[in-house]
Design an enzyme around this catalytic site. Structure first.
Site, PDB file in Angstrom:
ATOM      1  N   ASN A  11       0.875  -1.183   0.000  1.00 37.49           N
ATOM      2  CA  ASN A  11       0.000   0.000   0.000  1.00 37.49           C
ATOM      3  C   ASN A  11       0.905   1.224   0.000  1.00 37.49           C
ATOM      4  O   ASN A  11       1.523   1.532   1.016  1.00 37.49           O
ATOM      5  CB  ASN A  11      -0.893  -0.037   1.245  1.00 37.49           C
ATOM      6  CG  ASN A  11      -1.721   1.227   1.410  1.00 37.49           C
ATOM      7  OD1 ASN A  11      -1.781   2.065   0.500  1.00 37.49           O
ATOM      8  ND2 ASN A  11      -2.351   1.362   2.574  1.00 37.49           N
ATOM      9  N   LYS A  13       0.040   4.251  -0.203  1.00 33.54           N
ATOM     10  CA  LYS A  13      -0.600   5.421   0.435  1.00 33.54           C
ATOM     11  C   LYS A  13      -0.417   6.652  -0.467  1.00 33.54           C
ATOM     12  O   LYS A  13      -0.416   6.514  -1.691  1.00 33.54           O
ATOM     13  CB  LYS A  13      -0.050   5.617   1.848  1.00 33.54           C
ATOM     14  CG  LYS A  13      -0.155   4.306   2.669  1.00 33.54           C
ATOM     15  CD  LYS A  13       0.110   4.472   4.132  1.00 33.54           C
ATOM     16  CE  LYS A  13      -0.028   3.123   4.841  1.00 33.54           C
ATOM     17  NZ  LYS A  13       0.135   3.194   6.271  1.00 33.54           N
ATOM     18  N   HIS A  96      -9.309   1.296   5.314  1.00 30.85           N
ATOM     19  CA  HIS A  96      -8.010   1.461   5.973  1.00 30.85           C
ATOM     20  C   HIS A  96      -8.178   2.392   7.173  1.00 30.85           C
ATOM     21  O   HIS A  96      -8.955   3.349   7.129  1.00 30.85           O
ATOM     22  CB  HIS A  96      -6.989   2.030   4.980  1.00 30.85           C
ATOM     23  CG  HIS A  96      -5.598   1.951   5.499  1.00 30.85           C
ATOM     24  ND1 HIS A  96      -5.094   2.857   6.424  1.00 30.85           N
ATOM     25  CD2 HIS A  96      -4.604   1.056   5.268  1.00 30.85           C
ATOM     26  CE1 HIS A  96      -3.856   2.513   6.714  1.00 30.85           C
ATOM     27  NE2 HIS A  96      -3.525   1.431   6.035  1.00 30.85           N
ATOM     28  N   GLU A  98      -6.460   4.715   8.224  1.00 34.83           N
ATOM     29  CA  GLU A  98      -6.212   6.141   7.941  1.00 34.83           C
ATOM     30  C   GLU A  98      -7.454   6.783   7.339  1.00 34.83           C
ATOM     31  O   GLU A  98      -7.729   7.965   7.584  1.00 34.83           O
ATOM     32  CB  GLU A  98      -4.984   6.276   7.026  1.00 34.83           C
ATOM     33  CG  GLU A  98      -3.696   5.995   7.803  1.00 34.83           C
ATOM     34  CD  GLU A  98      -2.544   5.465   6.978  1.00 34.83           C
ATOM     35  OE1 GLU A  98      -2.623   5.492   5.743  1.00 34.83           O
ATOM     36  OE2 GLU A  98      -1.560   5.008   7.591  1.00 34.83           O
ATOM     37  N   GLU A 165      -4.907  -4.862  10.813  1.00 33.55           N
ATOM     38  CA  GLU A 165      -3.859  -3.857  10.967  1.00 33.55           C
ATOM     39  C   GLU A 165      -4.078  -3.117  12.289  1.00 33.55           C
ATOM     40  O   GLU A 165      -4.891  -2.197  12.355  1.00 33.55           O
ATOM     41  CB  GLU A 165      -3.904  -2.849   9.810  1.00 33.55           C
ATOM     42  CG  GLU A 165      -3.650  -3.459   8.452  1.00 33.55           C
ATOM     43  CD  GLU A 165      -3.086  -2.452   7.457  1.00 33.55           C
ATOM     44  OE1 GLU A 165      -2.111  -2.789   6.791  1.00 33.55           O
ATOM     45  OE2 GLU A 165      -3.619  -1.333   7.352  1.00 33.55           O
ATOM     46  N   GLY A 171       3.014   2.364  10.718  1.00 33.71           N
ATOM     47  CA  GLY A 171       3.946   3.470  10.527  1.00 33.71           C
ATOM     48  C   GLY A 171       4.704   3.851  11.786  1.00 33.71           C
ATOM     49  O   GLY A 171       5.360   4.893  11.829  1.00 33.71           O
ATOM     50  N   SER A 209       3.932  -2.115  10.116  1.00 33.06           N
ATOM     51  CA  SER A 209       5.389  -2.157  10.253  1.00 33.06           C
ATOM     52  C   SER A 209       5.987  -3.498   9.842  1.00 33.06           C
ATOM     53  O   SER A 209       6.933  -3.981  10.468  1.00 33.06           O
ATOM     54  CB  SER A 209       5.807  -1.778  11.684  1.00 33.06           C
ATOM     55  OG  SER A 209       5.411  -0.438  11.974  1.00 33.06           O
TER      56      SER A 209
HETATM   57  O1  LIG Z   1      -1.011   0.721   6.890  1.00 37.48           O
HETATM   58  C1  LIG Z   1      -0.266  -0.145   6.475  1.00 37.48           C
HETATM   59  C2  LIG Z   1      -0.561  -0.877   5.240  1.00 37.48           C
HETATM   60  O2  LIG Z   1      -1.856  -0.637   4.797  1.00 37.48           O
HETATM   61  C3  LIG Z   1       0.991  -0.470   7.195  1.00 37.48           C
HETATM   62  O3  LIG Z   1       1.867   0.587   7.027  1.00 37.48           O
HETATM   63  P1  LIG Z   1       3.403   0.417   7.529  1.00 37.48           P
HETATM   64  O4  LIG Z   1       3.887  -0.880   6.942  1.00 37.48           O
HETATM   65  O5  LIG Z   1       4.095   1.612   6.967  1.00 37.48           O
HETATM   66  O6  LIG Z   1       3.344   0.364   9.015  1.00 37.48           O
END
Ligand SMILES: O=C(CO)COP(=O)(O)O
Length: 248
Positions: A11, A13, A96, A98, A165, A171, A209
């Site tokens: 992803n 983002k 997601h 976010e 997640e 992150g 992560s």
């Molecule tokens: O949100 C994520 C994947 O959708 C995970 O992000 P990270 O791998 O950067 O922690």
């Protein structure tokens, strides 16, 4: 690992310009390694069609990062599932954390998006996960179960992917440990099987992560059928290392 073929999904983002896509695709083309899992990259929408072209001939599927619940309409800035499909995408991430945090998306909206994805022939990747406060309060299993039940499309689950997640692991460099992941995934599998016989076909991804250094352990965890990778999926060498970590 179950009999389900693992999925290694990236992803990107809100990161990535055409030059980034080109160098990533060049590195994937030059890669002499391989993966026992399926590979997927979800770039920003502006790169969706270009990614389909850039990965032509490579075993890398392309997906969107979100879709609207409606097939078309007056929704400035949004993208509909049939548009992703027409651009050559075959997957779409929905719900997601976010988007749930930044746009107040509810489980009901995520469910509608997942249904729109299926109607357009896309495989939805439905994201769920608990906050740090919820984990510390001992609410993890109840929270993810409620979110799963509320976000799943009605009907056949055979074409659905679920990504666990934990919000506190995204992150942050913090990763859920193998016991924590195994506990949640086993619970999600039990819930899926209780809903419908097709629940056995749902791939359960872990995200948060995931890096080259922890991918092998995570991918070997019971009931983990793949990973959803954020930051590390932007670096071709890291994505390749994670993809190579798929167990037999
Ligand atoms: O949100 C994520 C994947 O959708 C995970 O992000 P990270 O791998 O950067 O922690």
């Amino acid at each position: 690992m179950s009999a389900l073929k693992p999925l290694i999904a990236g992803n990107w983002k809100m990161v990535g310009l055409p030059a980034d896509l080109k160098s990533f695709a060049d590195a994937m083309r030059a890669w002499s390694g391989g993966s026992r899992g399926g590979l997927l990259i979800c770039p920003p929408a502006t790169l969706l069609a270009a990614a389909v072209q850039a990965f032509d001939g490579l075993p890398i599927a392309v997906g969107g990062q979100d879709c609207h619940a409606k097939a078309s309409g007056a929704h400035t800035g949004d993208i509909a599932a049939p548009m992703i499909a027409a651009a050559g995408g075959t997957f779409v991430i929905v719900g997601h954390s976010e988007r749930r945090a930044d746009h107040g998306e509810t489980d009901a909206q995520v469910k509608a998006k997942a249904e729109a994805a299926l109607a357009a022939g896309l495989t939805p990747i439905i994201c769920i996960g608990e906050s740090l406060a919820q984990r510390q309060a001992g609410e993890t299993l109840a929270v993810v179960e409620a979110s799963l039940r509320g976000s799943l499309p009605s009907g056949d689950l055979a074409r659905v992917v679920v990504a666990y997640e934990p919000v506190w692991a995204i992150g942050t460099g913090l990763t859920a440990n193998a016991d924590q992941i195994a506990e949640v995934h086993a619970h999600l599998r039990k819930v899926l099987l209780s809903i419908d016989g097709t629940g056995a076909a749902v791939k359960l991804l872990y995200g948060g992560s995931v890096k080259p250094g922890n991918a092998a352990e995570i991918l070997a965890t019971p009931d983990v059928n793949g990973v959803l990778v954020g930051g590390a999926s932007l670096v071709a060498a890291d994505f390749q290392a994670i993809a190579s970590a798929c167990p037999a």
